[in-house]
Scaffold this motif. Sequence first.
Motif, PDB file in Angstrom:
ATOM      1  N   PHE A   1     -62.407  -6.422   2.993  1.00  0.00           N
ATOM      2  CA  PHE A   1     -62.168  -5.556   4.132  1.00  0.00           C
ATOM      3  C   PHE A   1     -60.913  -6.020   4.864  1.00  0.00           C
ATOM      4  N   ASP A   2     -60.261  -5.081   5.517  1.00  0.00           N
ATOM      5  CA  ASP A   2     -59.134  -5.406   6.376  1.00  0.00           C
ATOM      6  C   ASP A   2     -59.689  -5.914   7.703  1.00  0.00           C
ATOM      7  N   LEU A   3     -59.554  -7.211   7.947  1.00  0.00           N
ATOM      8  CA  LEU A   3     -60.177  -7.821   9.119  1.00  0.00           C
ATOM      9  C   LEU A   3     -59.648  -7.255  10.428  1.00  0.00           C
ATOM     10  N   GLU A   4     -58.435  -6.743  10.426  1.00  0.00           N
ATOM     11  CA  GLU A   4     -57.861  -6.213  11.661  1.00  0.00           C
ATOM     12  C   GLU A   4     -58.404  -4.834  12.006  1.00  0.00           C
ATOM     13  N   CYS A   5     -59.076  -4.175  11.057  1.00  0.00           N
ATOM     14  CA  CYS A   5     -59.589  -2.822  11.287  1.00  0.00           C
ATOM     15  C   CYS A   5     -61.089  -2.791  11.530  1.00  0.00           C
TER      16      CYS A   5
END
Length: 299
Positions: free
Chosen positions: A288-292
């Motif tokens: 997963f994109d941790l910033e999203c």
Amino acid sequence: ITLHKMIVNGSYRLVPLYSCFLTVVCNISPYWRAMSLVSSVKLVNLFELFSSPKFLYSGEKAYKHLALLLEIFNNIIQYQYNGNQHLVYAIVRRKDVFGRLASLTLPKAVQQCSKAFPAHLQPEYDADAAEQVAALSIQDVDESGNPIQRADSREDKSSKRADNPAKSWESNEETIGSVGSSVVSVKERFTPSESWLAELRSSLPLETVNRLLQHLVPVVDDMCERQNGVVDETEILEVFKDITMVGLLPVPHAIVIRKYQPNQYTSIWFTAFMWGVVFLRCQQPPIFDLECIQLFQVS
């Protein structure tokens, strides 16, 4: 302990889930062999909280939480008395709470309601609205807990979700919020009545707890009198272990196991919990994109 924290310190958005939480505890209560001291005190604290004027008079059906808690107490007393002396002692210590509820009269109820909710104030906790919203949301989900869209708006909503799947959860929350606001807007202010008091008395199974208190309170009072009011808690618990309630309590009732009924509240909660677990356990390698990802909001 967790249930107590969620109810006492949690948001009012969790109100529709109170019955679900208590039902889970009620289903396992006949098989609860040994409850810890902290859990026993917290459970009795919840009963005191729900029997307070703030909650009891917040809606016509607010006493349903008390009925579930009393069923939990009755199941443990009838089927698991040995090993649950901590709960029995916690009930004995809060005997006044059960006594006030058993001796409740209409004039006293009206007086307490007026004092808890003056004419210029509306109750923050609305039990009736929570029950109605939960009932409406149950009708709008399938057996898996997925929301069922109406025919006239299914195509529009499905197209919007297809364009932006991330907002499907937000749309569910908006649906629940709109239903809740419509229920609250048409609800009249609750006032205790004779019919409400009669329904409350018939719905609350107080007989088992009253029988328990009638037998154990004199025992504790006699111990305190003989020792000049200085009695260690462990001594009382040891006495409770040696006391049998056979023949003193009502005939054991049948064990009732309630089945889970899906609704939008529990569907959203389980979805958030499931994806939270998936996200936290899939960090290596990160998929997963941790910033999203936003697991919770910080106010």
